[in-house]
Design a protein around this motif. Structure first.
Motif, PDB file in Angstrom:
ATOM      1  N   ALA A 285      16.770 -28.254 -35.917  1.00 43.77           N
ATOM      2  CA  ALA A 285      17.012 -27.521 -34.674  1.00 43.77           C
ATOM      3  C   ALA A 285      15.712 -27.325 -33.891  1.00 43.77           C
ATOM      4  O   ALA A 285      15.676 -27.519 -32.675  1.00 43.77           O
ATOM      5  CB  ALA A 285      17.653 -26.163 -34.984  1.00 43.77           C
ATOM      6  N   TRP A 286      14.648 -26.942 -34.586  1.00 41.57           N
ATOM      7  CA  TRP A 286      13.362 -26.778 -33.908  1.00 41.57           C
ATOM      8  C   TRP A 286      12.884 -28.105 -33.320  1.00 41.57           C
ATOM      9  O   TRP A 286      12.369 -28.155 -32.197  1.00 41.57           O
ATOM     10  CB  TRP A 286      12.312 -26.231 -34.890  1.00 41.57           C
ATOM     11  N   ASP A 287      13.026 -29.185 -34.079  1.00 43.60           N
ATOM     12  CA  ASP A 287      12.638 -30.502 -33.560  1.00 43.60           C
ATOM     13  C   ASP A 287      13.452 -30.868 -32.329  1.00 43.60           C
ATOM     14  O   ASP A 287      12.924 -31.436 -31.356  1.00 43.60           O
ATOM     15  CB  ASP A 287      12.823 -31.575 -34.646  1.00 43.60           C
ATOM     16  N   ALA A 288      14.745 -30.557 -32.350  1.00 39.29           N
ATOM     17  CA  ALA A 288      15.610 -30.869 -31.207  1.00 39.29           C
ATOM     18  C   ALA A 288      15.199 -30.061 -29.978  1.00 39.29           C
ATOM     19  O   ALA A 288      15.185 -30.571 -28.855  1.00 39.29           O
ATOM     20  CB  ALA A 288      17.072 -30.594 -31.566  1.00 39.29           C
ATOM     21  N   VAL A 289      14.854 -28.798 -30.175  1.00 39.28           N
ATOM     22  CA  VAL A 289      14.407 -27.961 -29.056  1.00 39.28           C
ATOM     23  C   VAL A 289      13.118 -28.512 -28.464  1.00 39.28           C
ATOM     24  O   VAL A 289      12.966 -28.607 -27.230  1.00 39.28           O
ATOM     25  CB  VAL A 289      14.225 -26.503 -29.516  1.00 39.28           C
ATOM     26  N   ASP A 290      12.166 -28.873 -29.320  1.00 38.58           N
ATOM     27  CA  ASP A 290      10.912 -29.454 -28.836  1.00 38.58           C
ATOM     28  C   ASP A 290      11.166 -30.732 -28.041  1.00 38.58           C
ATOM     29  O   ASP A 290      10.554 -30.962 -26.994  1.00 38.58           O
ATOM     30  CB  ASP A 290       9.979 -29.755 -30.014  1.00 38.58           C
ATOM     31  N   MET A 291      12.071 -31.581 -28.542  1.00 33.65           N
ATOM     32  CA  MET A 291      12.383 -32.830 -27.862  1.00 33.65           C
ATOM     33  C   MET A 291      13.016 -32.549 -26.497  1.00 33.65           C
ATOM     34  O   MET A 291      12.645 -33.163 -25.491  1.00 33.65           O
ATOM     35  CB  MET A 291      13.327 -33.672 -28.711  1.00 33.65           C
ATOM     36  N   MET A 292      13.964 -31.611 -26.447  1.00 29.05           N
ATOM     37  CA  MET A 292      14.645 -31.303 -25.186  1.00 29.05           C
ATOM     38  C   MET A 292      13.677 -30.721 -24.160  1.00 29.05           C
ATOM     39  O   MET A 292      13.715 -31.083 -22.984  1.00 29.05           O
ATOM     40  CB  MET A 292      15.824 -30.356 -25.438  1.00 29.05           C
ATOM     41  N   ASN A 293      12.822 -29.819 -24.603  1.00 28.67           N
ATOM     42  CA  ASN A 293      11.827 -29.254 -23.691  1.00 28.67           C
ATOM     43  C   ASN A 293      10.908 -30.337 -23.141  1.00 28.67           C
ATOM     44  O   ASN A 293      10.550 -30.338 -21.959  1.00 28.67           O
ATOM     45  CB  ASN A 293      10.998 -28.191 -24.399  1.00 28.67           C
ATOM     46  N   SER A 294      10.527 -31.279 -24.017  1.00 32.16           N
ATOM     47  CA  SER A 294       9.632 -32.356 -23.594  1.00 32.16           C
ATOM     48  C   SER A 294      10.307 -33.280 -22.597  1.00 32.16           C
ATOM     49  O   SER A 294       9.726 -33.656 -21.578  1.00 32.16           O
ATOM     50  CB  SER A 294       9.158 -33.139 -24.823  1.00 32.16           C
TER      51      SER A 294
END
Length: 244
Positions: free
Chosen positions: A27-36
């Motif tokens: 989930a944290w990785d997905a959030v980082d990817m979406m923000n990027s």
């Protein structure tokens, strides 16, 4: 999108991850990817406070979730209309999706996931292509979760020509001891030389072709059109994608 919506209702990434069935790290990785990808913050993390911190959606994220939910409703109506054409409708749509996809990878394959060997950090994915041909890819476990990969699911594999080494069929590859090595044997269809490297395409099967590079001055020779050769590439060099 389900994760974003859950963050909006739950107020924290960890609670949202549990709600949608993701690990905390995924989930944290997905959030980082979406923000990027968005170029703006979609999820803002809040630390401290009476509740010990959490996360909330920005205005951009709330607009995106609302737009996605509306698009999903339209998509559902489209799929119901497509179903009236019978099973060929979905098959034709999948083909159009594949044809529209553009990447820098010279080699692109579509297949069905035959097996997933899970590890603590990395997973080994076997993708079955055509007529008994398969390849192995190595992904992080978080990527497997994020893509929702499972046996029987259709997926795409991408492989740059620079990652493929073309050798005479009987030549020993120096990386042959690696358990992540893929080795395909096929007949040379095309060869182009630029002095420093030779680009060679092999027909592995009637509908499977691979393009890679070889040293044009290799002493073992034999890499000419019509001859059999081997294409070797590492599982870690294969990228996996999905179309839905």
């Amino acid at each position: 999108m389900a994760l974003l919506a859950a963050i909006g209702t739950e107020g924290s990434i960890s609670a949202a991850a549990r709600k949608v069935g993701l690990s905390y790290k995924a989930a944290w990785d997905a959030v980082d990817m979406m923000n990027s990808l968005a170029g703006d913050l979609l999820v803002e993390r809040v630390t401290g406070g009476k509740r010990g911190g959490g996360a909330h959606l920005t205005g951009r994220a709330r607009e995106l979730v609302a737009w996605y939910q509306a698009a999903q409703a339209e998509h559902q109506r489209f799929m119901e209309a497509l179903a009236r054409f019978g099973p060929d409708g979905t098959r034709h749509l999948d083909l159009l999706h594949s044809m529209a996809l553009q990447t820098s990878a010279r080699n692109c394959y579509e297949g069905v996931i035959g097996a997933i060997e899970s590890g603590r950090i990395n997973d080994r994915i076997r993708l079955n292509l055509d007529e008994g041909i398969s390849l192995t890819a190595t992904l992080t476990h978080a990527s497997t979760e994020r893509l929702d990969l499972a046996e029987g699911r259709r997926a795409l594999a991408f492989l740059k020509a620079q990652a493929v080494r073309i050798l005479p069929r009987d030549a020993a590859d120096p990386d042959s001891a690696s358990d992540g090595l893929n080795r395909w044997v096929g007949r040379i269809n095309h060869r182009a030389d630029d002095g420093a490297l030779a680009e060679i395409s092999l027909d592995i099967g009637p509908r499977v072709r691979i393009t890679g590079l070889a040293d044009p001055d290799a002493s073992d020779g034999g890499l000419i059109p019509g001859e059999l050769a081997a294409a070797c590439f590492q599982a870690a060099d294969v990228l996996i994608g999905t179309m839905d």
